[in-house]
Design an enzyme around this catalytic site. Sequence first.
Site, PDB file in Angstrom:
ATOM      1  CB  SER A  32      -2.831   1.626   7.353  1.00  0.00           C
ATOM      2  OG  SER A  32      -4.172   1.811   6.993  1.00  0.00           O
TER       3      SER A  32
ATOM      4  CB  SER B 263      -4.300   0.188   4.010  1.00  0.00           C
ATOM      5  OG  SER B 263      -3.101   0.790   4.389  1.00  0.00           O
TER       6      SER B 263
ATOM      7  CE  LYS C 196      -0.308  -0.809   2.455  1.00  0.00           C
ATOM      8  NZ  LYS C 196      -0.679   0.237   3.438  1.00  0.00           N
TER       9      LYS C 196
END
Length: 598
Positions: A214, A190, A109
């Site tokens: 998330s 997210s 990420k």
Amino acid sequence: MTFQNIILILAAVGLSISLRAQDNAPTKYNEMTIAQLQALMAAGRLTSVELTEFYLERIFLLDQNGTDGGVNSVIELNPDAFAMAQRADNLRAQGHVRGPLHGIPVLIKDNIDTGDRMQTTAGSFALFGQPAQRDSTIAAKLRAGAAVILGKTNLSEWANFRSFESTSGWSGRGGQCNNPYSLDRNPCGSSAGSGAAASANFTTVSLGSETDGSIVCPGNANGVVALKPTVGLVSRAGVVPISHTQDTVGPHARTVADAAATLGVIQSRTFDGRDPATGGVPLGWKGTGKTRPNNIPSDYTQFLDPHGLRGARLGLTRAGIKGFDPNNPTPQRIIAAFNNAAEKLREAGATVIDLDRQGFTFPSADGEFLVLCFEFRQDVRAYFATRVGVPVAGGTLSTAIQFNREHASIEMPFFNQDIFVLCAALAQGPATPQPLFDGMTYNQALRIDHDAGVNGIDKALNQFNLDAIVSFTDNPAWETDLLYSDNGRFYFASSGLAAPPGYPIIQVPATMVLGNPMGISFLGTAFSEPTLIKLASGYEAFTQVRAHNLPKFLDNTPSNHIKGTTPGQEIDSAEAAKRVEDTDTVDPAKAKRKPQGL
């Protein structure tokens, strides 16, 4: 072959086949597990360089091209990916294999620092410029294990903590990430890009982060396994923060086995030094006399068990499944799908105690949002102090707010920054009453959330002698809407039972609803990952939902019975009546709802 060469080749090919990307994308290694890929490399039938090329070609054809611009789950590719792959191949040739992720491509990420040529931006241009000065602890562990860091994934900007009106999967830098099952639907949470990329076979495994939902929400929406570890089991050093009480990092994978193998590599079994949480216990255990285990496993794959549900005692809760809003209840089709998926637990050999019918109530963690807002302001300032050469380097939350105001056309074209502004407006001091939260103090909020763990998951486990709590994960993915945002699209979620006390969750694909995945979550107390992995692997083996429902990169779902009829087409009403049974009943509560769009 260099990184630049392959991109040029793929770009040239893409000019002629972008409209047929799915048909031309390679599939040779699709759905292969870490163990299968390692066996091929050990036998000399596959190299890490070849596997890296495979994923890059799929990314180019299906993520960066294809219908509606593709999935858009990858925000940046690593210019050193081939060098890392070649190094892994060289080490293997010399007889040195450094662990389960040796030579395995991993996407991480874009809020996880890498001390290389890649950016770490949390999706915002406020952090764009000079790359991070050093690796996050996680990136360092991946390098030490000879994994290939393939690139960074797109995300909800600032981990979805900038605005109440945000749309999941959108960032100023990355644009909108889409769902590989249906490109019109949202990838959720997210860590949207991490879940979507793993599902689409753009990488073997990916890493996301979670504060509340998330990791597990993208797992649910994108039909993959999602493992959210105990807070403090995995170091957050070098990760753009929201809350040191709740943040954690974990894998998205296509199987429980791959998630378990990845956890063994990225965890911090001993004190990290850069993250105090790696030397202690999460909020739910603080003050209880419980201490951090001194025998944390180094390999979680030892707990995999295809019969892991046999003899298990599980507490089932449907808390909230009827919807957050009584005037906008969860569709009955979704509730029925969950009930059918939950019944598989019993069929696989588990004893299931219905906690709702037993009268057990999970306390609400009403202090959570204050905890997050209070910690975000201080934690993000500490992170900004580690960065140089970016607009917010050495700054504060107010610096980021001002940057967004000055660059509103690229940072705020769809939604504002009201969460940022709220956090910045909080009073100083952990014991200071917060007028914005009806006078509650940060310390009071922490106590509320601590008690939610003690009298929630922990109490249920002890009272009913359970191995774990089981619930829905989230509702299936909704259509992405940058005009109306995510508001009203979350009907329910179970992550809030575990997030405030810092407890682990494993989400596993459980069913399909009109072509969209929906998962089930196993929740436990701190450091119960071994038990959760056993249970989740048993459910996966018994149901095989992912294996029979792979993403198809459709324009929309459902994809049938939506185009209407051809004029003059005759309908055999008698035959139609055999296929469809009207089971609707009159619900007085529905009379109080006004139909929309009349």
